[in-house]
Design a protein around this motif. Sequence first.
Motif, short mmCIF file in Angstrom:
data_model
loop_
_atom_site.label_atom_id
_atom_site.label_comp_id
_atom_site.label_asym_id
_atom_site.label_seq_id
_atom_site.Cartn_x
_atom_site.Cartn_y
_atom_site.Cartn_z
N ARG A 255 0.82 -1.21 0.00
CA ARG A 255 0.00 0.00 0.00
C ARG A 255 0.85 1.26 0.00
N GLY A 256 2.16 1.09 -0.04
CA GLY A 256 3.03 2.26 -0.13
C GLY A 256 3.66 2.70 1.18
N ILE A 257 3.41 1.96 2.25
CA ILE A 257 4.07 2.28 3.52
C ILE A 257 5.51 1.73 3.44
N LEU A 258 6.48 2.58 3.73
CA LEU A 258 7.86 2.11 3.66
C LEU A 258 8.22 1.30 4.90
N LEU A 259 9.09 0.31 4.70
CA LEU A 259 9.57 -0.47 5.82
C LEU A 259 11.06 -0.20 6.01
N ALA A 260 11.49 -0.22 7.26
CA ALA A 260 12.92 -0.04 7.55
C ALA A 260 13.27 -0.86 8.79
N ILE A 261 14.55 -1.10 8.97
CA ILE A 261 15.01 -1.95 10.08
C ILE A 261 15.90 -1.14 11.01
N SER A 262 15.64 -1.28 12.30
CA SER A 262 16.60 -0.80 13.29
C SER A 262 16.83 -1.95 14.25
N SER A 263 18.02 -2.51 14.19
CA SER A 263 18.25 -3.70 15.01
C SER A 263 19.66 -3.69 15.59
N LYS A 264 19.75 -4.11 16.85
CA LYS A 264 21.08 -4.29 17.44
C LYS A 264 21.50 -5.73 17.14
N ASN A 265 22.35 -5.86 16.14
CA ASN A 265 22.73 -7.17 15.67
C ASN A 265 24.01 -7.03 14.88
N ASP A 266 24.60 -8.18 14.54
CA ASP A 266 25.69 -8.17 13.58
C ASP A 266 25.06 -8.11 12.20
N GLU A 267 25.48 -7.12 11.41
CA GLU A 267 24.79 -6.88 10.14
C GLU A 267 24.80 -8.09 9.22
N SER A 268 25.96 -8.74 9.09
CA SER A 268 26.03 -9.84 8.12
C SER A 268 25.17 -11.03 8.56
N ILE A 269 25.15 -11.29 9.87
CA ILE A 269 24.33 -12.41 10.37
C ILE A 269 22.85 -12.13 10.15
N ALA A 270 22.44 -10.91 10.45
CA ALA A 270 21.02 -10.56 10.30
C ALA A 270 20.61 -10.59 8.84
N LYS A 271 21.46 -10.05 7.97
CA LYS A 271 21.14 -10.04 6.54
C LYS A 271 21.06 -11.46 6.00
N ASP A 272 21.97 -12.31 6.46
CA ASP A 272 21.96 -13.70 6.02
C ASP A 272 20.63 -14.35 6.37
N MET A 273 20.14 -14.07 7.58
CA MET A 273 18.84 -14.59 8.02
C MET A 273 17.73 -14.08 7.09
N ILE A 274 17.72 -12.79 6.84
CA ILE A 274 16.64 -12.19 6.05
C ILE A 274 16.67 -12.73 4.61
N GLU A 275 17.85 -12.86 4.06
CA GLU A 275 17.93 -13.30 2.66
C GLU A 275 17.75 -14.81 2.50
N ASN A 276 18.21 -15.57 3.48
CA ASN A 276 18.31 -17.02 3.24
C ASN A 276 17.40 -17.91 4.06
N HIS A 277 16.73 -17.37 5.07
CA HIS A 277 15.81 -18.26 5.80
C HIS A 277 14.65 -18.59 4.87
N PRO A 278 14.35 -19.88 4.68
CA PRO A 278 13.36 -20.26 3.67
C PRO A 278 11.97 -19.66 3.92
N GLU A 279 11.65 -19.35 5.15
CA GLU A 279 10.27 -18.91 5.42
C GLU A 279 10.12 -17.40 5.57
N MET A 280 11.19 -16.67 5.45
CA MET A 280 11.06 -15.20 5.55
C MET A 280 10.09 -14.70 4.48
N ILE A 281 9.16 -13.83 4.85
CA ILE A 281 8.25 -13.20 3.89
C ILE A 281 8.91 -11.93 3.36
N LEU A 282 9.51 -11.19 4.27
CA LEU A 282 10.17 -9.94 3.90
C LEU A 282 11.64 -10.22 3.61
#
Lengths: 557, 78
Positions: A255-282
């Motif tokens: 619907r045009g609402i922007l999404l953004a992330i603010s997380s205290k995490n290791d960037e590469s580990i978090a990105k790996d989860m977001i890109e590669n976990h089979p069930e991630m929707i986003l």
Amino acid sequence: MPDIKALILADTIVDPILRFLSDRSTTPFIEAKTGPYNQVQQILMDPHHSVWKEENELLIVWTTPERSIPSFEKVLGYEEFEINSLMDEVDYFARNIIESSQRSKLTFVVSWSMPPHYREIQTLAYKHNVGHTNILMQMNLRLAQHFSNYNHIVLLDSNYWYISLQKKSFDHKMFALGKINYSRDYFEKAAYEMKSVIRAFQGQTKKVIICDLDNTLWGGIIGDDGIDNINLGGINPIGESFIQFQKELKKLRERGILLAISSKNDESIAKDMIENHPEMILRMFDFSSYRINWKDKAENIAEMVNELNIGLQSVVFLDDNPTERERVKQAFPEIYTPDLPEDYTAYPTFIRMLDCFETIEITREDRVRTEMYQKESERKISLSNASSIDDWLKSLDIIVKVLPLEKNLLTRAVQLLNKTNQFNMATNRYTEDEYWNWSSFDQNQVYVFQVQDKFGDSGITALISFSVSNNQAEIVDFVMSCRVMGKKIEEALLFNVLSKIKKMNIDSVRARYQKTDKNQPFFDFIKDKYTDSSDYLLDMNKVPSPDFINVINEVQN
Amino acid sequence: MDDFTKVQNMVATLFEAPLESVTLQSSKDDFVLWDSLNHLNLIMEIESEFNVSIGIEEIAEIRTIQGIMDLLKRHRNK
């Protein structure tokens, strides 16, 4: 925002809504008056009526079907009626409203409905041109058709008010005493819904959701649990809830609402989860901006808000951690920071019920986006405008209790050692027996730390152990749950242990960092505390004691 | 918040009166805005806040803050 003046034309007593409309705890503030009781049609038809003398930005037409449409009264009385003349009456009513709507910027028409305390003959309810439900629905659709070319006329769904209220909507005593057709709670609900539609017209709806990751988009802590143990989807009720929650966010993005992330995490580990976990929707491309690091969230949010060039008042911040929410609320009160439910299974309903994404029409995503980037103010937000992180930390009333390891704490201590990956100096793993044996040697000392702040008790969340020999101390383990990271608690812990070591007249302390894939956060903390000559020797003068943390030594050996 | 403080706040908000002007002795005549409609608003607020159901005869009898407190006491002891 100036007060909005409104005129309510109704055929029942609706005055109890006035104080909810003018209630200042939610915007906008509506100063409404009711027109003469039960003369709706007459007033709509009479352009010289005294009610029109004063200008009103908002006109609310709130009628009952049986009073405004005489043929519907017959329907309710099971008398003979003509469907065509009934519709003629609806047309007439609609045209009168359209005519009068020119006098104000916005017109609300409350849709017709039968209250839940009125039982319909169930076999007949939907029977074509016979049942009350059927006819009422046709009447509302006819109104909607008439109003479809007028963006300033909004037909409000009163059936939804009844359904979503889930409390009594009719108060028989109030009806008997004052001919009031609705309960207090129903009026409150109606006022609340009207206000949210007005906010949409004022362009006050939210445009960006900045969300946390761990226990917000998925269950668990990616840095500690790893991608294989994260609770997302599967056949797990909580995992499924996070999937539903992500789907709702995805819909908002459509619907045009922007999404953004603010997380205290290791960037590469978090990105790996977001890109590669089979069930991630986003996935990463769904997010217009992100800051995944160990910095203060308010600082990160300020950066992203500047980058996206939006106003703070268009931002929603979603985080499961009350401490982080408090930080953002305190730094940027303009940002809407709702409390997430503690029960993860309530997440999907929670986001579906948020009323801050109301829009006037569903526009194509790209259109909304361009408009958004262009229209928003250019002002840069900096943290210097916001209150400082030190003030926030002080306001948390952090208390750290220091406890020597005892048998009843053993299970939790070993669990902490074995489960923590990120803030972990040596990543040693133990069994309970092993650890108990090791700690029972005289030269070895183990302290666990219980952390609490004004939001509650986090329990035992850190451990430091050391070993003394030849007038030298060696820190063997230093672990802390990332739940409590980012508040300088780690400084207080180390300072406390070094003070204990100093009292033993030892002035050389070693803390040997052993690098793993995940424990960069620990190194970032310790690296500037080593002496220049290093060999992992700590410079005790470089370990400060944060004065806002109250450290209590529970039992002294 | 005790019952009286709750009632005091409710009455002050509803009748747009200063908090301190609402005492146990205050009565209907002390508030300009305590009209028949606001009387019903008051009843609805009391029922909602204290989760009680006030009888139709009792509604007409409420004329003072003390009266509200007595009524609450009666309903609590039921």
